[in-house]
Design an enzyme around this catalytic site. Sequence first.
Site, PDB file in Angstrom:
ATOM      1  N   ILE A 151      45.722  42.561  43.074  1.00 46.88           N
ATOM      2  CA  ILE A 151      45.065  41.376  42.930  1.00 46.88           C
ATOM      3  C   ILE A 151      43.444  41.601  42.258  1.00 46.88           C
ATOM      4  O   ILE A 151      43.089  42.485  42.540  1.00 46.88           O
ATOM      5  CB  ILE A 151      44.960  40.719  44.399  1.00 46.88           C
ATOM      6  CG1 ILE A 151      46.034  40.418  45.252  1.00 46.88           C
ATOM      7  CG2 ILE A 151      43.882  39.248  44.470  1.00 46.88           C
ATOM      8  CD1 ILE A 151      47.075  39.573  44.561  1.00 46.88           C
ATOM      9  N   ASP A 152      43.032  40.495  41.524  1.00 47.13           N
ATOM     10  CA  ASP A 152      41.950  40.769  40.733  1.00 47.13           C
ATOM     11  C   ASP A 152      40.935  39.660  41.568  1.00 47.13           C
ATOM     12  O   ASP A 152      41.027  39.067  42.629  1.00 47.13           O
ATOM     13  CB  ASP A 152      41.853  40.379  39.348  1.00 47.13           C
ATOM     14  CG  ASP A 152      42.315  38.845  39.270  1.00 47.13           C
ATOM     15  OD1 ASP A 152      42.257  38.137  40.138  1.00 47.13           O
ATOM     16  OD2 ASP A 152      42.811  38.697  38.062  1.00 47.13           O
ATOM     17  N   VAL A 153      39.397  39.615  41.078  1.00 48.83           N
ATOM     18  CA  VAL A 153      38.635  38.767  41.855  1.00 48.83           C
ATOM     19  C   VAL A 153      38.878  37.075  42.117  1.00 48.83           C
ATOM     20  O   VAL A 153      38.564  36.384  42.725  1.00 48.83           O
ATOM     21  CB  VAL A 153      37.029  38.896  41.137  1.00 48.83           C
ATOM     22  CG1 VAL A 153      36.694  40.336  41.176  1.00 48.83           C
ATOM     23  CG2 VAL A 153      37.116  38.430  39.579  1.00 48.83           C
ATOM     24  N   TYR A 154      39.949  36.812  41.012  1.00 52.40           N
ATOM     25  CA  TYR A 154      40.480  35.377  41.199  1.00 52.40           C
ATOM     26  C   TYR A 154      41.561  35.310  42.225  1.00 52.40           C
ATOM     27  O   TYR A 154      42.096  34.264  42.323  1.00 52.40           O
ATOM     28  CB  TYR A 154      40.857  34.984  39.937  1.00 52.40           C
ATOM     29  CG  TYR A 154      39.724  35.171  38.951  1.00 52.40           C
ATOM     30  CD1 TYR A 154      38.582  34.366  38.778  1.00 52.40           C
ATOM     31  CD2 TYR A 154      39.713  36.178  37.829  1.00 52.40           C
ATOM     32  CE1 TYR A 154      37.482  34.596  37.970  1.00 52.40           C
ATOM     33  CE2 TYR A 154      38.646  36.547  37.088  1.00 52.40           C
ATOM     34  CZ  TYR A 154      37.586  35.607  36.987  1.00 52.40           C
ATOM     35  OH  TYR A 154      36.482  35.716  36.235  1.00 52.40           O
TER      36      TYR A 154
END
Length: 134
Positions: free
Chosen positions: A12-15
């Site tokens: 998962i990324d920051v979004y």
Amino acid sequence: MSTKIKVRGFHIDVYQHVNNGRYMEFLEEARWEFMGSSGFAQKIADLGLSMVVVNTNINYRRPAVLHDVLNVSVKVIRIGGKSAMFEQVVTRETDGEPEVVVDATVTFCVMDPVAEKAVPLEGEIRAILEEVAQ
């Protein structure tokens, strides 16, 4: 053939969705599973050859999020003179129906690692590819 991958926190990324770069890993994991289970990798290795990806095209359709279980399919869709192509589709179940998250085409060649050149997809090599394309 399909490989299941559960989305983990490190995907998962920051979004809060799977980072686009992670899909390259998911696609590769499924191709390795396909090549191993179909015998493709061993048969090509027995000939002293290897497979090399030369082009990847990815369409991002929907975001995948933490805890999604993704199905990554692989099939050979084209065998040319010196390259062949996989079609890969990443889906997840939504309300009991498969939903496309990503679709991709991956072009590859079979390479002579000593000569560092692609070899023609003919004879025994073509027969191996046609067998796994079934």
